[in-house]
Design a protein around this motif. Structure first.
Motif, PDB file in Angstrom:
ATOM      1  N   THR A   1       0.832  -1.205   0.000  1.00 30.59           N
ATOM      2  CA  THR A   1       0.000   0.000   0.000  1.00 30.59           C
ATOM      3  C   THR A   1       0.864   1.252   0.000  1.00 30.59           C
ATOM      4  OG1 THR A   1      -1.692  -1.187   1.249  1.00 30.59           O
ATOM      5  CG2 THR A   1      -1.825   1.223   1.215  1.00 30.59           C
TER       6      THR A   1
ATOM      7  N   ARG B   1      -5.266   6.231  -2.023  1.00 33.02           N
ATOM      8  CA  ARG B   1      -6.280   5.316  -2.568  1.00 33.02           C
ATOM      9  C   ARG B   1      -6.230   5.277  -4.087  1.00 33.02           C
ATOM     10  NH1 ARG B   1      -9.331   7.708   1.688  1.00 33.02           N
ATOM     11  NH2 ARG B   1     -10.271   9.201   0.228  1.00 33.02           N
TER      12      ARG B   1
ATOM     13  N   GLU C   1      -3.316   3.008  -5.457  1.00 33.45           N
ATOM     14  CA  GLU C   1      -3.296   1.564  -5.256  1.00 33.45           C
ATOM     15  C   GLU C   1      -3.442   0.841  -6.591  1.00 33.45           C
ATOM     16  OE1 GLU C   1      -5.743  -0.073  -2.234  1.00 33.45           O
ATOM     17  OE2 GLU C   1      -5.348   1.548  -0.808  1.00 33.45           O
ATOM     18  N   ARG C   2      -2.479  -0.002  -6.876  1.00 36.78           N
ATOM     19  CA  ARG C   2      -2.430  -0.813  -8.111  1.00 36.78           C
ATOM     20  C   ARG C   2      -2.354   0.041  -9.370  1.00 36.78           C
ATOM     21  NH1 ARG C   2      -5.830  -3.097  -4.606  1.00 36.78           N
ATOM     22  NH2 ARG C   2      -7.635  -2.039  -5.497  1.00 36.78           N
TER      23      ARG C   2
END
Length: 268
Positions: free
Chosen positions: A195, A215, A218-219
């Motif tokens: 994260t 947020r 993320e990824r």
């Protein structure tokens, strides 16, 4: 104005003196406290200094590195195991200031100072107070309740050694380079498969996490297209000041620009 300086060899003695002297202040390198003394701050009648050499140690503790509260920015730059913190340490003033400015001083420094604490926030550091039974607390908790800890003596901060050498990215924006006071600072910890954590300095009353940016990252790929949602969220949750360096409006306007440079690894 008369200022009394009390010097103690142990943290326990210093804490007792701090409790016994109402309004006393701890002094480390003095880069901020002495400025206030010289400005005639009448509240600073007693300063308490601790000479315990353990407070300047940098020590491996398994997967973590313990950094003494009195370690200076110059100490950080000399420590072989702390290369990942070299950029934020080097961003603190010029050589004379780096020889004096301490880790704990950065934790408590008001805006526009305390850039090093922004990097520690991104790294999810833990703050340890003096006392054998004092359990470390997450730096997020310390930052949220920082005013409560003004009469506590910080013994050390602990950081996990990054798995990726380049996982921590750092950027400081100043009007005078290379050692001017920060208009804003940004740190992003972007370990592969974990994260992300992003922190801002001088975008609120203390360093703060950019949760909306985290947020969005993320990824996400660290490409212009991949970070676009993070840039759209760059100003969510911030409360920048208006001061002699910049207006709050300006800080909000340029935050996405500098966040893009940070995430893509472009120079400021």
């Amino acid at each position: 104005m008369t200022v009394t300086v009390l010097t103690f060899a142990s943290t326990d003695e210093a804490e007792r003196a701090l409790a016994a002297n109402r309004g006393a202040r701890l002094i480390g390198g003095g880069t901020i406290v002495m400025r206030d003394v010289n400005a005639g701050d009448q509240a600073l009648g007693t300063l308490i200094r601790v000479t315990d050499p353990a407070l300047r140690q940098v020590r491996n503790d398994g997967s973590r590195i313990l950094i003494g509260a009195m370690a200076t920015m110059a100490d950080i730059l000399r420590a072989p195991d702390l290369g990942f913190l070299a950029a934020p340490a080097r961003a603190v003033g010029g050589p004379a200031v780096r020889n004096m400015a301490t880790v704990a001083g950065n934790l408590f420094a008001p805006p526009p100072y305390g850039d090093f604490a922004t990097a520690l926030l991104a790294l999810d550091a833990q703050v340890q107070f003096s006392g054998a039974s004092s359990a470390p607390i997450p730096i997020d908790d310390f930052r949220r309740d920082r005013d409560r800890y003004g009469d506590k003596l910080v013994r050390a901060v602990m950081v996990e050694r990054p798995r990726d050498a380049d996982a921590l990215r750092w950027l400081k924006v100043s009007r005078i380079k290379p050692k001017g006071v920060a208009v804003m600072s940004m740190a992003a910890y972007l370990p592969r498969g974990a994260t992300p954590r992003v922190a801002y300095g001088n975008m609120g009353p203390a360093p703060l996490r950019a949760f909306a940016v985290e947020r969005a990252l993320e990824r996400a790929a660290l490409t212009e297209q991949g970070i676009a949602p993070a840039l759209s969220a760059a100003t969510e949750g911030i409360d920048p000041p208006t001061d002699a360096l910049s207006s709050a409006w300006y800080r909000r306007q340029v935050a996405p620009v500098h966040l893009k440079r940070l995430l893509l690894g472009s120079p400021a």
